[in-house]
Design a protein around this motif. Structure first.
Motif, PDB file in Angstrom:
ATOM      1  N   VAL A 188     -46.404 -41.310  -2.508  1.00  0.00           N
ATOM      2  CA  VAL A 188     -45.410 -41.783  -3.470  1.00  0.00           C
ATOM      3  C   VAL A 188     -44.716 -40.604  -4.136  1.00  0.00           C
ATOM      4  O   VAL A 188     -43.487 -40.589  -4.303  1.00  0.00           O
ATOM      5  N   ASP A 189     -45.495 -39.590  -4.495  1.00  0.00           N
ATOM      6  CA  ASP A 189     -44.916 -38.424  -5.159  1.00  0.00           C
ATOM      7  C   ASP A 189     -43.944 -37.686  -4.245  1.00  0.00           C
ATOM      8  O   ASP A 189     -42.903 -37.191  -4.702  1.00  0.00           O
ATOM      9  N   ARG A 190     -44.248 -37.620  -2.957  1.00  0.00           N
ATOM     10  CA  ARG A 190     -43.319 -36.981  -2.016  1.00  0.00           C
ATOM     11  C   ARG A 190     -42.001 -37.754  -1.966  1.00  0.00           C
ATOM     12  O   ARG A 190     -40.916 -37.151  -1.936  1.00  0.00           O
ATOM     13  N   PHE A 191     -42.097 -39.076  -1.943  1.00  0.00           N
ATOM     14  CA  PHE A 191     -40.884 -39.906  -1.953  1.00  0.00           C
ATOM     15  C   PHE A 191     -40.060 -39.617  -3.208  1.00  0.00           C
ATOM     16  O   PHE A 191     -38.838 -39.409  -3.137  1.00  0.00           O
ATOM     17  N   ILE A 192     -40.717 -39.608  -4.355  1.00  0.00           N
ATOM     18  CA  ILE A 192     -40.024 -39.417  -5.631  1.00  0.00           C
ATOM     19  C   ILE A 192     -39.302 -38.067  -5.662  1.00  0.00           C
ATOM     20  O   ILE A 192     -38.145 -37.975  -6.104  1.00  0.00           O
ATOM     21  N   GLN A 193     -39.954 -37.045  -5.165  1.00  0.00           N
ATOM     22  CA  GLN A 193     -39.361 -35.719  -5.232  1.00  0.00           C
ATOM     23  C   GLN A 193     -38.233 -35.521  -4.225  1.00  0.00           C
ATOM     24  O   GLN A 193     -37.349 -34.682  -4.434  1.00  0.00           O
ATOM     25  N   LYS A 194     -38.219 -36.310  -3.155  1.00  0.00           N
ATOM     26  CA  LYS A 194     -37.169 -36.154  -2.140  1.00  0.00           C
ATOM     27  C   LYS A 194     -35.975 -37.085  -2.372  1.00  0.00           C
ATOM     28  O   LYS A 194     -34.861 -36.771  -1.951  1.00  0.00           O
ATOM     29  N   SER A 195     -36.197 -38.209  -3.039  1.00  0.00           N
ATOM     30  CA  SER A 195     -35.100 -39.153  -3.246  1.00  0.00           C
ATOM     31  C   SER A 195     -34.136 -38.644  -4.310  1.00  0.00           C
ATOM     32  O   SER A 195     -34.541 -38.076  -5.327  1.00  0.00           O
ATOM     33  N   ALA A 209     -33.532 -52.418 -13.330  1.00  0.00           N
ATOM     34  CA  ALA A 209     -32.404 -53.356 -13.323  1.00  0.00           C
ATOM     35  C   ALA A 209     -31.085 -52.791 -13.822  1.00  0.00           C
ATOM     36  O   ALA A 209     -30.170 -53.558 -14.108  1.00  0.00           O
ATOM     37  N   GLY A 210     -30.928 -51.485 -13.890  1.00  0.00           N
ATOM     38  CA  GLY A 210     -29.640 -50.929 -14.236  1.00  0.00           C
ATOM     39  C   GLY A 210     -28.702 -50.926 -13.042  1.00  0.00           C
ATOM     40  O   GLY A 210     -29.109 -51.175 -11.902  1.00  0.00           O
ATOM     41  N   VAL A 211     -27.430 -50.629 -13.285  1.00  0.00           N
ATOM     42  CA  VAL A 211     -26.463 -50.565 -12.191  1.00  0.00           C
ATOM     43  C   VAL A 211     -26.783 -49.423 -11.237  1.00  0.00           C
ATOM     44  O   VAL A 211     -26.414 -49.456 -10.063  1.00  0.00           O
ATOM     45  N   ALA A 212     -27.470 -48.381 -11.712  1.00  0.00           N
ATOM     46  CA  ALA A 212     -27.914 -47.288 -10.859  1.00  0.00           C
ATOM     47  C   ALA A 212     -29.349 -47.547 -10.417  1.00  0.00           C
ATOM     48  O   ALA A 212     -30.195 -47.983 -11.211  1.00  0.00           O
ATOM     49  N   SER A 213     -29.641 -47.304  -9.156  1.00  0.00           N
ATOM     50  CA  SER A 213     -30.973 -47.553  -8.605  1.00  0.00           C
ATOM     51  C   SER A 213     -32.011 -46.647  -9.262  1.00  0.00           C
ATOM     52  O   SER A 213     -31.695 -45.581  -9.797  1.00  0.00           O
ATOM     53  N   SER A 214     -33.250 -47.071  -9.191  1.00  0.00           N
ATOM     54  CA  SER A 214     -34.367 -46.267  -9.687  1.00  0.00           C
ATOM     55  C   SER A 214     -35.641 -46.743  -9.007  1.00  0.00           C
ATOM     56  O   SER A 214     -35.637 -47.753  -8.289  1.00  0.00           O
ATOM     57  N   CYS A 215     -36.712 -46.020  -9.212  1.00  0.00           N
ATOM     58  CA  CYS A 215     -38.012 -46.462  -8.708  1.00  0.00           C
ATOM     59  C   CYS A 215     -39.032 -46.343  -9.829  1.00  0.00           C
ATOM     60  O   CYS A 215     -38.805 -45.658 -10.829  1.00  0.00           O
ATOM     61  N   SER A 216     -40.127 -47.037  -9.660  1.00  0.00           N
ATOM     62  CA  SER A 216     -41.195 -46.999 -10.652  1.00  0.00           C
ATOM     63  C   SER A 216     -42.530 -47.043  -9.929  1.00  0.00           C
ATOM     64  O   SER A 216     -42.650 -47.616  -8.840  1.00  0.00           O
ATOM     65  N   TYR A 217     -43.518 -46.442 -10.547  1.00  0.00           N
ATOM     66  CA  TYR A 217     -44.867 -46.395  -9.976  1.00  0.00           C
ATOM     67  C   TYR A 217     -45.772 -47.250 -10.857  1.00  0.00           C
ATOM     68  O   TYR A 217     -46.222 -46.800 -11.913  1.00  0.00           O
ATOM     69  N   PRO A 218     -46.016 -48.513 -10.481  1.00  0.00           N
ATOM     70  CA  PRO A 218     -46.753 -49.431 -11.357  1.00  0.00           C
ATOM     71  C   PRO A 218     -48.108 -48.908 -11.811  1.00  0.00           C
ATOM     72  O   PRO A 218     -48.525 -49.170 -12.950  1.00  0.00           O
ATOM     73  N   THR A 219     -48.788 -48.178 -10.943  1.00  0.00           N
ATOM     74  CA  THR A 219     -50.112 -47.669 -11.306  1.00  0.00           C
ATOM     75  C   THR A 219     -50.051 -46.809 -12.558  1.00  0.00           C
ATOM     76  O   THR A 219     -50.967 -46.818 -13.383  1.00  0.00           O
ATOM     77  N   ALA A 220     -48.957 -46.066 -12.725  1.00  0.00           N
ATOM     78  CA  ALA A 220     -48.852 -45.130 -13.850  1.00  0.00           C
ATOM     79  C   ALA A 220     -47.946 -45.624 -14.963  1.00  0.00           C
ATOM     80  O   ALA A 220     -47.828 -44.958 -15.996  1.00  0.00           O
ATOM     81  N   THR A 221     -47.281 -46.781 -14.774  1.00  0.00           N
ATOM     82  CA  THR A 221     -46.359 -47.268 -15.810  1.00  0.00           C
ATOM     83  C   THR A 221     -46.745 -48.681 -16.252  1.00  0.00           C
ATOM     84  O   THR A 221     -47.555 -48.857 -17.141  1.00  0.00           O
ATOM     85  N   LEU A 241     -27.471 -45.752  -0.184  1.00  0.00           N
ATOM     86  CA  LEU A 241     -28.867 -46.051  -0.512  1.00  0.00           C
ATOM     87  C   LEU A 241     -29.760 -45.907   0.720  1.00  0.00           C
ATOM     88  O   LEU A 241     -30.851 -45.322   0.645  1.00  0.00           O
ATOM     89  N   LEU A 242     -29.316 -46.432   1.850  1.00  0.00           N
ATOM     90  CA  LEU A 242     -30.138 -46.365   3.066  1.00  0.00           C
ATOM     91  C   LEU A 242     -30.272 -44.923   3.539  1.00  0.00           C
ATOM     92  O   LEU A 242     -31.337 -44.515   4.007  1.00  0.00           O
ATOM     93  N   SER A 243     -29.223 -44.146   3.406  1.00  0.00           N
ATOM     94  CA  SER A 243     -29.290 -42.731   3.798  1.00  0.00           C
ATOM     95  C   SER A 243     -30.303 -41.984   2.914  1.00  0.00           C
ATOM     96  O   SER A 243     -31.088 -41.166   3.418  1.00  0.00           O
ATOM     97  N   ASP A 244     -30.279 -42.277   1.640  1.00  0.00           N
ATOM     98  CA  ASP A 244     -31.217 -41.613   0.728  1.00  0.00           C
ATOM     99  C   ASP A 244     -32.658 -42.020   1.038  1.00  0.00           C
ATOM    100  O   ASP A 244     -33.574 -41.181   1.029  1.00  0.00           O
ATOM    101  N   LEU A 245     -32.871 -43.296   1.324  1.00  0.00           N
ATOM    102  CA  LEU A 245     -34.224 -43.758   1.662  1.00  0.00           C
ATOM    103  C   LEU A 245     -34.711 -43.127   2.952  1.00  0.00           C
ATOM    104  O   LEU A 245     -35.901 -42.757   3.066  1.00  0.00           O
ATOM    105  N   GLN A 246     -33.848 -43.015   3.914  1.00  0.00           N
ATOM    106  CA  GLN A 246     -34.217 -42.371   5.176  1.00  0.00           C
ATOM    107  C   GLN A 246     -34.664 -40.936   4.939  1.00  0.00           C
ATOM    108  O   GLN A 246     -35.672 -40.476   5.488  1.00  0.00           O
ATOM    109  N   HIS A 247     -33.927 -40.231   4.084  1.00  0.00           N
ATOM    110  CA  HIS A 247     -34.302 -38.861   3.764  1.00  0.00           C
ATOM    111  C   HIS A 247     -35.628 -38.803   2.996  1.00  0.00           C
ATOM    112  O   HIS A 247     -36.503 -37.981   3.312  1.00  0.00           O
TER     113      HIS A 247
END
Length: 381
Positions: free
Chosen positions: A311-318, A328-340, A372-378
């Motif tokens: 998960v941390d690798r994903f966060i640092q690369k996205s 739920a903002g107009v800009a995408s985001s992610c959250s880590y339920p275990t820590a939030t 969004l899909l390009s960023d997720l792929q990366h």
């Protein structure tokens, strides 16, 4: 200055803590006339911006009883519980519930003598099995946080009515564009307006509306007495957000469906939790229950490498899904339920709910889907 001839298209921000009276008669009328006679006195109790926000949400939800806008989403839950329960009463909830709600109910309201029981959502519909003589309220989410389990709202509403228990629905993930729980028979609908209602990650607010005017009145009393009322500026911003809610929810939903299909076919992802996918166990129910063929902008994934390190690798690369504790903002985001949202639970409790170390929650915004899909792929590369 006489403002009588001025007719603004947009309601002004009434950035004042108090309103003036010209006489003792006006003051007496304010306190004795039902509905205050159209007057305002102290913004801790009511002001035009908060009233406009509540009226707009009530209209969207079909809530004849009105309600209240509060300074945070959880303040809305607090108002709803205290408006309907007192010391010695019992609240029934699904185990699959937002962690902040669990903390408020089990850590704070329990100290006031209000007991809460959590049961698996699949078993919650048998209210007769779980209710006590003191059970006053059932709280449930339309889509559970974070694994998007779909609630059978009409079924739960029927069960509550049969047992004489009030039903409060958390519709923060869906908004009134996707669900209108009062039409199922729910008694109150609660929104963290911080999320989709305001929609731009610049407001912290809650809104609760009710079917019964007596409950709506009590919601306002509780909010006034506890100082929970939303301030004018935040109320105005939330109303501004509502004006684009229908457009935003459609784009959120379309983008999230595209992201879900992409992730479902990615080797770095073990499982995608999104009710818009035909493989989701609640898809048929969501297809029937959610409005407009939309499934919302929230989804969660379990990475194939089910670990915090992955998960941390994903966060640092996205670049387009930054780590943020809200959604739920107009800009995408992610959250880590275990820590939030669910950090207050034990490891065992989280695992029992399916929240493993590799679970990541995505809030899909309204950006260009290809970006969004390009960023997720990366990020997953």
């Amino acid at each position: 200055m006489d403002l009588t001839p001025i007719h603004p298209k947009v309601t002004p921000i009434y950035q004042t803590s108090v309103f003036k009276f010209n006489s003792l008669a006006e003051l007496e009328e304010y306190y004795t006339t039902p509905g205050r006679g159209g007057r305002y006195g102290y913004s801790r109790s009511e002001h035009p911006n908060s009233d406009e926000l509540v009226a707009e949400v009530a209209k969207l939800e079909g809530a004849a009883g009105g309600g209240v806008a509060t300074g945070a989403g959880l303040a809305g839950l607090l108002a709803a519980v205290l408006a309907t329960c007192q010391a010695g009463d019992h609240v029934l909830c699904p185990a699959e519930l937002y962690g902040g709600s669990v903390v408020l109910l089990s850590l704070e309201l329990s100290r006031l003598g209000i007991e809460t029981t959590y049961v698996p959502l699949a078993d919650l519909y048998d209210i007769a099995k779980w209710r006590k003589p003191t059970t006053k309220l059932v709280l449930a989410e339309v889509l559970s946080n974070p694994l998007l389990t779909v609630l059978d709202g009409p079924r739960l509403a029927r069960a509550c009515k049969e047992q004489g228990v009030l039903l409060l629905i958390d519709s923060s993930f869906t908004s009134p564009i996707l669900t209108q729980p009062l039409s199922w028979g729910a008694d109150m609908v609660w929104h963290s307006a911080t999320k989709y209602l305001a929609g731009h990650s610049d407001v912290t607010a809650g809104v609760v509306v009710a079917r019964d005017p007596a409950i709506g009145k009590r919601l306002r009393q509780v909010a006034t007495n506890l100082g929970l009322m939303l301030a004018p500026m935040e109320s105005w911003l939330a109303v501004r957000g509502l004006k684009t809610l229908r457009l935003r929810m459609r784009q959120h939903s379309e983008n999230a469906l595209a992201v879900a299909h992409f992730l479902a076919n990615h080797p770095a992802v073990e499982q995608v939790f999104y009710p818009g996918l035909a493989t989701h166990p609640g898809h048929a129910l969501a297809e029937h229950e959610l409005l407009g063929g939309l499934y919302g902008g929230m989804l969660s994934v379990r990475l194939a490498d089910d670990s915090a390190a992955a998960v941390d690798r994903f966060i640092q690369k996205s670049k387009l899904f930054p780590l943020a504790p809200s959604l739920a903002g107009v800009a995408s985001s992610c959250s880590y339920p275990t820590a939030t949202s669910h950090r207050g639970l034990t490891d065992e409790q989280r695992r029992s709910l399916g929240i493993t170390p590799g679970v990541l929650r995505l809030s899909v915004g309204i950006e260009e889907p290809a970006d969004l899909l390009s960023d997720l792929q990366h990020a997953l590369g």
